[in-house]
Design an enzyme around this catalytic site. Structure first.
Site, PDB file in Angstrom:
ATOM      1  CG  HIS A  94      -4.269   4.164   3.751  1.00 56.33           C
ATOM      2  ND1 HIS A  94      -4.386   3.104   2.885  1.00 56.33           N
ATOM      3  CD2 HIS A  94      -5.480   4.784   3.752  1.00 56.33           C
ATOM      4  CE1 HIS A  94      -5.608   3.080   2.375  1.00 56.33           C
ATOM      5  NE2 HIS A  94      -6.291   4.097   2.894  1.00 56.33           N
ATOM      6  CG  ASP A 146      -1.730   1.173   1.489  1.00 55.69           C
ATOM      7  OD1 ASP A 146      -1.848   1.996   0.575  1.00 55.69           O
ATOM      8  OD2 ASP A 146      -2.296   1.290   2.598  1.00 55.69           O
TER       9      ASP A 146
END
Length: 552
Positions: free
Chosen positions: A365, A192
């Site tokens: 995130h 990610d």
């Protein structure tokens, strides 16, 4: 010659959203995630954007399954549309499966879809692929990364993740498993990249809980909280604060109600008995006893918070003194809509708390140091940054170089480009059909570049419809032309211009019929050209011109 592992992204690169990654080896294909994206500002009327899955439809007999990492729309939202085209079993964790079930039931696909629930730590075998689900932290429970054992080596696909040492529920990310995989040998890491530009470590979800507690403590007014419907941890903390300070909770907004129902059924949200109430019970309680959890954190015009702010909600209207807590940050592109709602809330006298003034949101995130830790634990031979715009992917690639991965072993992928892996090499080899499919209402893919161009033209310059009635005998004008405008000028204030336009049409028709030409398509083109030239000379505008010819 030995087979190569193919990795093909059909979405999720050079963009945020629309995540879909294909793994292919020999006769076996697996799909990781199946998300949607939101339309750009110039996609007038488009509701959502989904990946082009032409390649998967063509190879549907080889698809062994669809594995979903978590329940956010950018990872599951396209699933109903894809399952109309291909029939494959779907594997997901409990909460993700619950949210999917709602979607598939709404699209009348649940009965023909095999939905298999798996928990972190469990493994599945799909053709030559052996996949293990690994618990990670994110802004929704039941999020997993995937360890994909392939004939050429181990692939780690992180999905969305962060490292939260004090999560609200579910426990800390399983770092030990990533370390174990790294010690055994990881061929490639797909990680990610969303927050790669942010230094340090991401903040814990519990930080938001502490701030919410401060806002509840001593407040004597009604409290209204909006956040993402899928942010179950945030909702849990609101419920905990309500219970602590003796308030009852009501929920409004379809997506929030659905998410709460699924979360409670799966015990992802724990609600003390008697805490929840129906919306119609609010009027029976004083303001200091009420908490309303609502949708609308992104300023969506149909959301519950928007309707409250603009007096369009049937049961709730914002009053002076209401404390409104917007516990989210604006998704890129939504800033203007969010600001509009915040301004209206202030105009109505509400006490508004939002991300720019209070620490009311943390990202799901990983920041740079967490991304480095993932690289350090897994020790991959090859690195492929995913999930981000191009600058994110490039920055993540540089981060991997700092961690000791050779530049030749790093591949920045692109949508539709095939990445091939062996135990010793990583290369690009060819492309597959890819792109964006636009969904407008019930229409899927019927809005293309031509339609968007017309919509943009109409939105910026307006439209003129010219109705011409011609004699079927000699092609002469039977009546004066009718000219209708939409989005161009206000006719009553431009009567002189409208007379000029009619004269242009009359002259064009007379010149055309004088030559005994009966090709009405050519006449329409002539009318468009002459009107367009006159309008640009007079107004410097280029409205869309639609001539309509009727024979009488």
């Amino acid at each position: 010659m030995p087979e190569k592992l193919k990795i093909i992204a059909l979405g999720g690169l050079n963009e945020i959203g629309k995540n879909l990654t294909v793994y292919e080896y020999g006769q076996d294909i697996i799909i990781v995630d199946c998300g949607l994206g939101f339309p750009d500002d110039d996609m007038y009327g488009v509701d959502i954007v989904i990946p082009d899955v032409t390649y998967l439809v063509k190879n549907h007999n080889r698809i062994r399954g669809i594995i979903l990492t978590h329940g956010h729309e950018d990872h599951i939202g396209a699933l109903p549309y894809v399952l109309r085209e291909i029939n494959a079993p779907v594997y997901a964790t409990p909460l993700t499966a619950g949210l999917i079930q709602l979607k598939l039931t709404e699209h009348r696909l649940m009965e023909k879809t095999e939905l298999v629930v798996k928990k972190p730590g469990e493994k599945i075998q799909l053709g030559c692929f052996k996949i293990e689900f690994i618990h990670v932290n994110h802004s929704i429970p039941d999020t997993v990364a995937l360890a994909i054992k392939t004939p050429v080596g181990m692939i780690v696909h992180t999905g969305d993740f962060k490292i939260d040492t004090t999560p609200v529920s579910g426990g800390m990310i399983n770092l030990a498993k990533f370390g174990e995989l790294g010690n055994r040998g990881v061929l490639a890491l797909l990680s990610d990249s969303t927050n790669v530009e942010k230094h340090g470590y991401s903040h814990s979800e519990r930080n938001v809980g502490e701030r919410l507690d401060e806002l509840f403590d001593g407040c004597t007014q009604r409290i209204i909280v909006t956040t993402f419907a899928s942010n179950v941890h945030r909702v849990q903390q609101v419920i905990d604060c309500a219970a602590k300070y003796g308030r009852r909770v009501a929920v409004t907004g379809r997506s929030m109600e659905n998410a709460m129902r699924v979360s409670m059924e799966l015990d992802c949200v724990k609600v003390p008995e008697g805490l929840f109430m129906e919306l119609n019970q609010i009027k029976n309680l004083p303001p200091e006893k009420i908490v309303i959890i609502t949708t609308g954190s992104q300023g969506e015009p149909m959301s519950a918070l928007y309707r409250m702010a603009f007096a369009g909600h049937r049961q709730i209207e914002i009053k002076a003194g209401d404390r409104v807590i917007i516990s989210s940050s604006a998704v890129p592109g939504n800033e203007r809509m969010v600001s509009r709602v915040i301004d209206e809330l202030f105009r109505r006298g509400a006490d508004v708390m939002y991300d720019k003034t209070s620490e009311l949101h943390v990202s799901g995130h990983a920041y740079q140091e967490e991304l480095k830790m993932m690289l350090a634990l897994t020790k991959p031979k090859f690195f492929i940054p995913v999930h981000g715009e191009h600058r994110h992917l490039c920055t993540h690639a540089k981060l991997a170089q700092q961690m000791g991965i050779a530049p030749k072993n790093i591949m920045i992928p692109d949508i539709g480009k095939v990445v091939e892996l062996t135990g010793k090499s990583i290369t690009r080899n060819g492309t597959v059909p890819s792109g964006r499919i636009l969904v407008d209402g019930t229409g899927v893919g019927d809005v293309g570049s031509v339609v968007l161009r017309d919509r943009k033209h109409l939105a910026t310059d307006g439209m003129i419809v010219v109705i011409v009635n011609l004699s079927s005998e000699d092609g002469s004008l039977v009546t004066s032309p009718d000219i209708l405008t939409r989005g161009f000028i206000y006719v009553k204030e431009s009567e002189e211009l409208m007379r000029e336009l009619k004269d242009v049409v009359v002259n064009t028709v007379e010149d055309f019929t004088a030559e005994n030409i009966s090709d009405w398509t050519a006449l329409k083109g002539s009318i468009k050209r002459s009107l367009s030239e006159h309008l640009y000379k007079k107004t410097k505008r280029n409205p869309m011109i639609l001539p309509v010819i009727t024979e009488i």
